[in-house]
Design an enzyme around this catalytic site. Structure first.
Site, mmCIF file in Angstrom:
data_model
loop_
_atom_site.group_PDB
_atom_site.id
_atom_site.type_symbol
_atom_site.label_atom_id
_atom_site.label_comp_id
_atom_site.label_asym_id
_atom_site.label_seq_id
_atom_site.Cartn_x
_atom_site.Cartn_y
_atom_site.Cartn_z
ATOM 1 N N GLN A 42 0.892 -1.089 -0.002
ATOM 2 C CA GLN A 42 0.043 0.029 -0.161
ATOM 3 C C GLN A 42 0.841 1.485 0.098
ATOM 4 O OE1 GLN A 42 -2.731 -1.528 3.353
ATOM 5 N NE2 GLN A 42 -3.395 0.206 2.560
ATOM 6 N N HIS A 43 0.250 2.535 -0.455
ATOM 7 C CA HIS A 43 0.545 3.674 -0.184
ATOM 8 C C HIS A 43 1.653 4.442 -0.962
ATOM 9 C CE1 HIS A 43 -1.409 3.377 3.843
ATOM 10 N NE2 HIS A 43 -0.544 2.443 4.142
ATOM 11 N N ASP B 121 -2.298 -4.907 -0.358
ATOM 12 C CA ASP B 121 -1.784 -6.173 0.097
ATOM 13 C C ASP B 121 -2.776 -6.681 1.090
ATOM 14 O OD1 ASP B 121 -0.432 -4.714 1.579
ATOM 15 O OD2 ASP B 121 1.510 -5.693 1.299
#
Ligand SMILES: Nc1ncnc2c1ncn2[C@@H]1O[C@H](COP(=O)(O)OP(=O)(O)O)[C@@H](O)[C@H]1O
Ligand SMILES: O=C(CO)[C@@H](O)[C@H](O)COP(=O)(O)O
Length: 471
Positions: free
Chosen positions: A71-72, A241
């Site tokens: 992520q991110h 994920d």
């Protein structure tokens, strides 16, 4: 028999599983390593994905594919679709000051939690974009679109599939489609800091306040909406994920999942959005239309990698050593902030060892203290979730360690359910791909239950040791 492919493009590696769409049976799999570091050129993820697909025997017989990703991460693209700079990953802490500034500018942590479900920390994309605008204005100016790792890989896949069947060399340089074909999903969008899980819409105002303007953003797909079908294969929306892990492990209402990968995460699937003004619990969305409150630490499996390195042993031996030492490691306490920390929000902290004596200066004590310290941070995360879990499920690379499984119930204070070791993120992505074809009825795997007497003194000592660091 229709086959589906699920991809886990995580921090350390890319894994691909090919499964039967109807039954979920594993047919074949492949994997490839990612480079180390907290900034990585996305082309490495593409190269690793192609290598992992090749290792999994290609995609010629696969009917649908889905990509789950770390992520991110901030992926910036110019007008022609070229990557502007290396992606800043979720564990890159250079935007810590930007997080402080953005939080103050909107009126404090509660204002952010109310707006997007989460209080920004350095991990979140919105803070990385502020950092870019402040520190690399030329790169910021060249940025025409911003997306996340799974968005970028999905977009590259659309281009590659349009170029013909899987061929590693041909796909490597296959041109991606136009920028307006970029897509994402609710789960991953909820980790940007400029998309609201409760309204299901981008907060362009927050992005503008961070970056100065609003670059093109990926279209947010619904849970069963295709990203495209440029060849004979359907491309699913994909997700973050952790959202994929929830799908892969079959998390139900009342389950809490603890994942020990590069990050440590504690999360649950809920029917309503959350907004924790303390910032400990991020109020993400999941990949099914529901929500995924989540606590993340920067330090999990790699704490064990580091302890094994210091002890000069492999991971299996580290596990054996930890089980040789007494519970509580005779007072040796390891605070595992080896990469700084995100929960609690201490981006510049470092790790420390307390209670070192002649008696505790042994590899076995170190091994035990490393595992206990890693788990204490996540037990604090479970407390922050403030729920009475029906089950606590333990997954991720470090859950392969017998010592981790046996020590976990003593630290969490509840029995721990351990599904068989598997790639649950990739499995969840494969499951999402299967829903584009059928109503998958995948058997859940047999689980093992680990139980043990709660040892709250270990957590008390850990709390004292962390307080010393903060002082
Ligand atoms: N038996 C084991 N004991 C402890 N750690 C392990 C074991 N097997 C793998 N790991 C660790 O798990 C990590 C990889 O886990 P994974 O969940 O795949 O992470 P990520 O998805 O973040 O890349 C690595 O740091 C690896 O050393
Ligand atoms: O930042 C988070 C969650 O908010 C991390 O969980 C990343 O999604 C990376 O995951 P792993 O590579 O550790 O699975």
């Amino acid at each position: 028999m229709s086959l589906v492919a699920g991809v886990d493009s995580s921090t350390q590696s890319c894994k691909v599983v090919i499964r039967d769409a109807e039954t979920g049976a594993l047919v074949r799999e492949g994997r490839a390593a990612h480079p180390a570091g907290t900034e990585v050129h996305p082309s490495h993820w593409w190269t690793a994905l192609l290598q992992a697909i090749e290792g999994a025997g290609g995609l010629d017989d696969v009917a649908a594919i889905s990509v789950a990703g770390q992520q991110h991460g901030m992926v910036c693209l110019d007008e022609s679709g070229n990557v502007v700079r290396d992606a800043l990953l979720w564990n890159d802490t250079r935007s810590a000051q930007a997080a402080v500034d953005l939080t103050a500018e909107l009126g404090g942590p509660k204002a952010w939690a109310d707006a997007v479900g989460s209080v920004p920390v350095a991990s979140f994309t919105v803070t990385k974009l502020r950092w870019l605008a402040e520190h690399e204005p030329d790169n910021a100016r060249r940025t025409a679109a911003v997306c996340l790792p799974h968005d970028w890989l999905t977009w590259r896949l659309l281009g590659a599939l349009a170029s013909g069947p899987f061929d590693r060399a041909a796909w490597q340089d296959a041109p991606p489609p136009p920028l307006d074909r970029l897509t994402t999903d609710r789960g991953d969008a909820s980790g940007t800091g400029y998309w609201s899980p409760s309204t299901g819409a981008y907060r362009a105002d927050l992005l503008k306040a961070s970056f100065g303007r609003v670059p093109l953003l990926p279209r947010v797909l619904g849970p069963a909406e295709e990203a495209g079908a440029p060849g004979p294969m359907l491309v699913a929306p994909g997700t973050g994920d952790n959202m994929a892990a929830a799908l892969g492990v079959g998390a139900r209402s009342g389950d809490v999942v603890v994942s020990l990968g590069t990050s440590g995460t504690v999360f649950a699937v809920t029917e309503s959005p959350s907004a924790d003004p303390t910032g400990a619990v991020a109020g993400f969305a999941d990949a099914t239309g529901r929500f995924l409150p989540l606590v993340a630490t920067l330090n999990a499996a790699r704490v064990m990698d580091a302890a094994a390195r210091v002890a000069g042993v492999g991971l299996d031996q580290l596990s054996d050593l930890a089980l040789q030492a007494p519970a509580g490691a005779d007072g040796l306490t390891l605070v595992p902030y080896l990469e700084g920390e995100r929960t609690p929000n201490r981006p510049t902290a470092t790790g420390s060892i307390h209670g070192l004596t002649l008696a505790t200066a042994t590899p076995a004590h170190l091994a035990r203290a490393a595992i206990e310290g890693m788990l204490c941070g996540l037990a604090d995360g479970l407390d922050a979730m403030d729920m009475r879990p029906r089950r606590v499920l333990l997954i991720g690379g470090a859950a392969r360690s017998e010592a981790v499984r046996r020590i976990a119930p003593t630290i969490f204070g509840v029995p721990i359910t351990v599904p068989p070791p598997a790639e649950y993120v990739a499995n969840g992505a494969a499951h999402q791909a299967a829903t584009l074809l059928t109503a998958p009825a995948w058997e859940s795997e047999d689980t093992a239950i680990y139980d043990g007497r709660a040892l709250p003194d270990i957590r008390t000592r850990y709390a004292r040791a962390t307080a010393l660091i903060f002082d």
